[in-house]
Design an enzyme around this catalytic site. Structure first.
Site, PDB file in Angstrom:
ATOM      1  N   HIS A   1     -10.499   2.118  -1.321  1.00 26.74           N
ATOM      2  CA  HIS A   1     -10.688   1.705   0.070  1.00 26.74           C
ATOM      3  C   HIS A   1     -11.395   0.361   0.059  1.00 26.74           C
ATOM      4  CE1 HIS A   1     -10.472   3.821   4.205  1.00 26.74           C
ATOM      5  NE2 HIS A   1      -9.285   3.604   3.714  1.00 26.74           N
TER       6      HIS A   1
ATOM      7  N   SER B   1      -6.077   6.706  12.837  1.00 28.10           N
ATOM      8  CA  SER B   1      -7.192   7.597  13.167  1.00 28.10           C
ATOM      9  C   SER B   1      -7.336   8.624  12.062  1.00 28.10           C
ATOM     10  CB  SER B   1      -6.921   8.315  14.496  1.00 28.10           C
ATOM     11  OG  SER B   1      -6.957   7.400  15.558  1.00 28.10           O
TER      12      SER B   1
ATOM     13  N   HIS C   1       0.815  -1.203   0.000  1.00 27.80           N
ATOM     14  CA  HIS C   1       0.000   0.000   0.000  1.00 27.80           C
ATOM     15  C   HIS C   1       0.858   1.268   0.000  1.00 27.80           C
ATOM     16  CE1 HIS C   1      -3.956   1.869   0.597  1.00 27.80           C
ATOM     17  NE2 HIS C   1      -3.307   2.771   1.296  1.00 27.80           N
TER      18      HIS C   1
ATOM     19  N   GLN D   1     -11.175   2.003  10.323  1.00 25.39           N
ATOM     20  CA  GLN D   1     -11.320   3.285  10.977  1.00 25.39           C
ATOM     21  C   GLN D   1     -12.774   3.746  10.954  1.00 25.39           C
ATOM     22  OE1 GLN D   1      -9.882   2.587   8.144  1.00 25.39           O
ATOM     23  NE2 GLN D   1      -7.798   3.366   7.987  1.00 25.39           N
TER      24      GLN D   1
ATOM     25  N   ASP E   1      -1.271  14.898   4.904  1.00 23.48           N
ATOM     26  CA  ASP E   1      -2.345  14.290   5.682  1.00 23.48           C
ATOM     27  C   ASP E   1      -1.889  12.953   6.236  1.00 23.48           C
ATOM     28  OD1 ASP E   1      -2.682  12.817   3.130  1.00 23.48           O
ATOM     29  OD2 ASP E   1      -4.458  12.035   4.130  1.00 23.48           O
TER      30      ASP E   1
ATOM     31  N   ARG F   1      -8.882  14.649   1.803  1.00 18.56           N
ATOM     32  CA  ARG F   1      -7.703  15.244   2.475  1.00 18.56           C
ATOM     33  C   ARG F   1      -6.535  15.372   1.502  1.00 18.56           C
ATOM     34  NH1 ARG F   1      -9.321  12.051   6.503  1.00 18.56           N
ATOM     35  NH2 ARG F   1      -7.731  10.462   6.191  1.00 18.56           N
TER      36      ARG F   1
END
Lengths: 738, 234
Positions: A90, A306, A44, A233, A261, A111
């Site tokens: 995702h 988070s 990733h 998350q 970010d 973001r």
């Protein structure tokens, strides 16, 4: 603390990779360092399998302001404005926890855009699910759509486009790709590289909890559901809205030199990226990171995912302003470290140093792999399919076995039917700039306030074609996304990609990945659209199966005059023409899948020169005000394209001329076969000669089909009420509200 | 000197800039954003509470925003007869603050709705509908999850009797209710007014219907009333 034998496998590092780390460090890593390596060297973050392939993609053009390597790509659209965009997957989180997985996917891509100093103006989504007959797939579909809406609607960013496709290969492996487009003045574009030794590292946004630990590594292994449910998350779009406004306000003034970010691998990747992109070092103290849970270890703080957090690089004299702005948006800012000159990423826990590694070891030293590639025998076998073994359709009313009857079946296919049950749950009118909303045209068109310009954007991939032939399928994905943008009137400028594949360590998986990237590069070069950003999601497979290879392509184009755009709506009396030389065939078609339950044959060939000529012709005619109606022939071929135009317009048509024949002369392929390089246009009879002259000059084939009008769809011997066609198509994916 | 129209930004508001553009750029009335902590509203000729998700709508839509510092001076502004328009989340805030009766419940489908709808203007006796006629049909977008207006029978009867139903969902021909009432509002109510008529809540978004390029400009027909309000201000 010593590393227990085999502990590296817990963070998805191989034995050889661990050996490499020992060699690079000249010592054993600390537990925190091992966790950081595991995250940074995951597929990733580290692009281990894709980096050598991605290097082959074209990334440059005179209008490219920022290519791959930053948080998102950026292109010049004129008037001093930059359009910033990227798509990201995702998939794994959405497979496990669809609402939050999809929601935080939107949060993450948004973001990436405002980190660049751009205000997000549009969202698109590319979704894949298994068939809705399975309750689990219906649950995933409903909750992914709910999560995208729940997050994007709250942020006030219109979701203007996207695609959704259903196939058995996505059972247990849904794909959720979210794309965000933002706009910024050129001089506001912000990079992520830290600079200025002594500058402060400030963390703003959410406090740090244990959620999402190991998200990056979990996205890089097979079958997430059996392993890692607890790592997904939870999103807080309200907090992200505050963070968005605070960050954009901060970038309007001085003091903030860079922004990064916290996404996958959280504080680890953001700190490493800041240091390595800036060619500097970074030192942070986890003790100064505000927590939402007690008892968190430095390891957990460094690996937490988070959401809604941002790392700022701030000149010391700018600290006060950052605190003021952030406080005004009801957030807090904490100095957690500073920029150093030694190239090291150093992590302290108060006085103790818990990690100290040269930044480049996390990035440049990440191993890359070129694997053995072998085409899956099954795909080669499927491609050899001969459609002459199937009975053909007739042009005989809507009798069984006729084109008309097959058309009604296709309109009710989940892959063709109305997407309104999806986009009706997304706010697409917020920001009062959506000129062509979802469902109205081939691409969404969004105006750029304060200018005459607009942007057109679309996201596409035919997964089925990519499964049959990944190289050709990826070429088609690029061509289709560009064609859709051109049909709306946009001049395609650049692309973003999301490579969704199975396990690259298997020869079949690596074959699909490597061939698809090769095809994508060839098409991008031929059509003049560099790839400026993207994301890779591998290991999308369960014990039973891998996903169809899905190299999703998002394209952004510019309209110099946004009032000159096209939709798929025609008007009573319009002449209807088919432009382009694409020859329809049955291979890999929706008709073959729905009508004969066959995913077989070769995808249609693609002549990129002819494709470019057609796109330029259509885009030019729209930009010059000659065309207001253009629609790509996609899944379901010509008959479905005509039906969609009739439904959207509530005006029927009479196709009095036979369309050009397909590859073998069959009736089914003529009407329902698929091909690239075909666009249906409609215009007033008086304008037909002008269009014909343009086609002649450009060497683009033009074929008169008939005329729009009435309330029936008259084609192939059938006469279907437009309302009946709409009835078959409207509510297949769910109810329509309002 | 008039302060023009104030558009109140709560944390989580996201229709504030759209309302500002509509008023300032499309109508041409002076307007500015008002922070939720501001307490001096005396200079404004009118106030708009925009759409969005104030405080994330986490407890109940609008339930936390009513405690923002700006709300007490807003109350005073309304009590003096000042024109107030709450759009979508702004409508929800006004009901939570008891400046308007009733509540906005979850849509009957339990889904978020985003589409264009028609509303029939039911009264011209509010400053926000003064330029319109009863029976006018406007085409406006909706975008809400909690859009179903609810009040008990007695309250609805009072609203009807006092002419305080401002707009109802209808079809293009002005026929009220039926499928046009997609969110399941009681009596197909899309907007209501305070007893004095000066405070209006509306679920659809007039500030998003400001240009034919965006699909329609009927919203301007309503928002243009702000010119009168600001001109009338002493």
């Amino acid at each position: 603390m010593a590393i227990a034998p085999g502990a590296w496998r817990e963070v998805a590092l191989s034995d050889a990779e661990y050996e490499r780390i020992l060699g690079l460090l000249g010592r054993e890593p600390t537990p925190v360092e091992l966790g950081m390596f595991g995250a940074m060297w995951s597929e990733h973050c580290g692009y281990k399998h894709s980096r050598p392939l991605l290097k082959t993609l074209p990334t440059e053009a005179p209008w490219v302001l920022e290519g791959p390597g930053e948080n998102a790509g950026a292109v010049d659209v004129g008037d001093g404005l930059a359009v910033v965009f990227k798509v990201e997957s995702h998939n794994h989180p959405s497979a496990v926890e669809p609402y939050e997985g999809a929601a935080t996917g939107v949060g993450g891509i948004v973001r990436d855009i405002f980190t660049m100093g751009a205000r997000p103006v549009a969202l698109l989504d590319s979704l894949r699910f298994g068939p809705l007959e399975l309750a689990r797939n219906r649950y995933l579909f409903d909750n992914v759509v709910g999560g995208i809406g729940g997050y994007g609607n709250c942020l006030g960013i219109p979701t203007v486009g996207g695609e959704v496709f259903f196939d058995r290969s996505f059972n247990g492996n849904p794909l959720v790709n979210a794309m965000c487009v933002g706009v910024a003045p050129h001089d506001r574009l912000t990079r992520a590289g830290a600079s200025g030794v002594g500058n402060l590292l400030m963390l703003i946004g959410a406090d740090t909890g244990r959620d999402g630990l190991h998200g990056a590594t979990f996205a890089s292994v097979d079958d997430p559901e059996s392993s890692h449910r607890g790592v997904v998350q939870v999103g807080n779009p309200f907090l992200e809205k505050l963070l968005l406004e605070a960050c954009l306000e901060l970038l309007e003034g001085d003091g903030v030199v860079a922004m990064q970010d916290l996404g996958a691998a959280g504080l680890t990747s953001s700190t490493v990226e800041c240091a390595s992109r800036g060619g500097v070092g970074a030192e942070i103290d986890v003790d100064r990171v505000p927590r939402r849970e007690s008892g968190m270890t430095p390891y957990e703080v460094m690996l937490s995912e988070s959401q809604e957090r941002m790392l700022l690089v701030v000149r010391p004299e700018g600290e006060g302003r950052v605190r003021d702005v952030v406080r005004r948006w009801s957030l807090h800012a904490d100095v957690i470290g500073h920029v150093t000159d030694d190239g090291m990423v150093r992590v302290r826990d108060g006085e103790a140093v818990v990690a100290e590694v040269p930044a480049e070891l996390f990035t440049d030293a990440c191993p890359t792999y070129v694997r053995d590639a072998a085409e899956p025998a099954e795909a080669a076998e499927r491609r050899r399919f001969d459609p002459s073994t199937l009975s053909d359709l007739t042009e005989d009313d809507e009798a069984p076995g006729s084109v008309g009857a097959a058309l009604l079946v296709l309109l009710a296919s989940p892959n063709v039917a109305s997407r309104r049950p999806v986009y009706g749950r997304y706010d697409h009118t917020i920001q009062t700039s959506t000129v062509v909303p979802p469902g109205a045209g081939d691409a969404a068109v969004v105006r750029l306030r304060g200018t005459r310009r607009g942007i057109a954007t679309a996201i596409d991939c035919n997964s089925r074609w990519c499964g049959l032939d990944p190289e050709l399928g990826a070429r088609h994905a690029v061509a289709e996304a560009c064609r859709n943008v051109a049909c709306a009137g946009g001049r395609p400028l650049a692309a973003t990609n999301c490579l969704n594949f199975g396990n690259p360590e298997r020869p079949a998986g690596y074959f699909q990945l490597s061939r698809a990237v090769a095809g994508m590069g060839a098409a991008c070069r031929a059509l003049g659209v560099p790839v400026v950003s993207g994301n890779v999601s591998l290991y999308n497979e369960t014990a039973e199966s891998a996903v169809l290879p899905t190299p999703t392509v998002g394209v952004v184009g510019v309209l110099d005059d946004v009032t000159r755009h096209a939709t798929m709506a025609w008007r009573e009396g319009d002449a209807v023409l088919l432009l382009g030389s694409g020859v329809p065939q049955l291979g890999g078609s929706e008709y073959l899948a729905q009508g004969h339950d066959r995913v077989a044959g070769s995808p249609p060939p693609l002549d990129l020169d002819a494709e470019l000529a057609l796109q330029k012709l259509v885009q030019g005619a729209v930009a010059d005000g000659l065309l207001r109606t253009a629609h790509d022939c996609g899944q379901g071929g010509l008959a479905v394209a005509l039906a969609e135009m009739a439904i959207v317009s509530s005006v029927g048509c009479v196709v009095g001329e036979a369309p050009p024949p397909g590859a073998t002369g069959r009736t089914d392929e003529r009407w329902l076969g698929e091909a690239a390089t075909r666009v249906v246009v409609a215009l007033s009879e008086a304008d037909v000669p002008a269009l014909a002259a343009r086609c002649e000059a450009a060497g683009v084939a033009s074929h008169r089909l008939g005329r729009a009008g009435g309330d029936r769809l008259n084609l192939a011997g059938a006469s279907i009420a437009v309302d009946a066609a709409r009835g078959a198509w409207a509510t297949v994916l769910g109810p329509i509200d309002g | 000197m008039s302060g023009g129209v104030g558009v109140i930004t709560f944390p989580g508001s996201n229709g504030d800039v759209d309302a500002l553009h509509a008023l300032r750029d499309d109508i041409g009335v002076p307007a500015r954003l008002v922070d939720h902590r501001e307490t001096d509203l005396a200079g404004f000729g009118a106030l708009v509470l925009p759409g969005g998700f104030s405080y994330g709508d986490y407890l109940r839509s609008g339930a936390i925003a009513r405690f923002a510092p700006v709300v007490e001076p807003l109350r005073a502004f309304a009590a003096r007869g000042g024109p107030v328009l709450g759009i979508c989340n702004g409508f929800q805030v006004l009901t939570e603050a008891h400046l308007l009766p009733g509540a906005l419940l979850r849509n009957r489908t339990l889904r978020f709705h985003c589409h264009w709808t028609h509303v029939r203007v039911e009264t011209a006796a509010t400053p926000w509908t003064a330029d319109l006629d009863e029976g006018d049909v406007l085409r406006l977008p909706v975008a809400h999850g909690d859009g179903a207006y609810y009040a008990d029978d007695e309250t609805v009867a009072r609203l009807e009797a006092e002419g305080r139903v401002v707009a109802r969902y209808c079809d293009a021909e002005g026929r009220v209710g039926g499928e046009a009432n997609a969110n399941g509002s009681v009596a197909a109510i899309a907007g209501v007014a305070s007893p004095g008529g000066n405070v209006v809540g509306l679920m659809p978004h007039p500030e998003r219907a400001t240009d034919p390029l965006l699909g329609g400009d009927d919203g301007l027909r309503m928002l243009r009333a702000a010119l009168t309000m600001v001109a009338a201000q002493v």
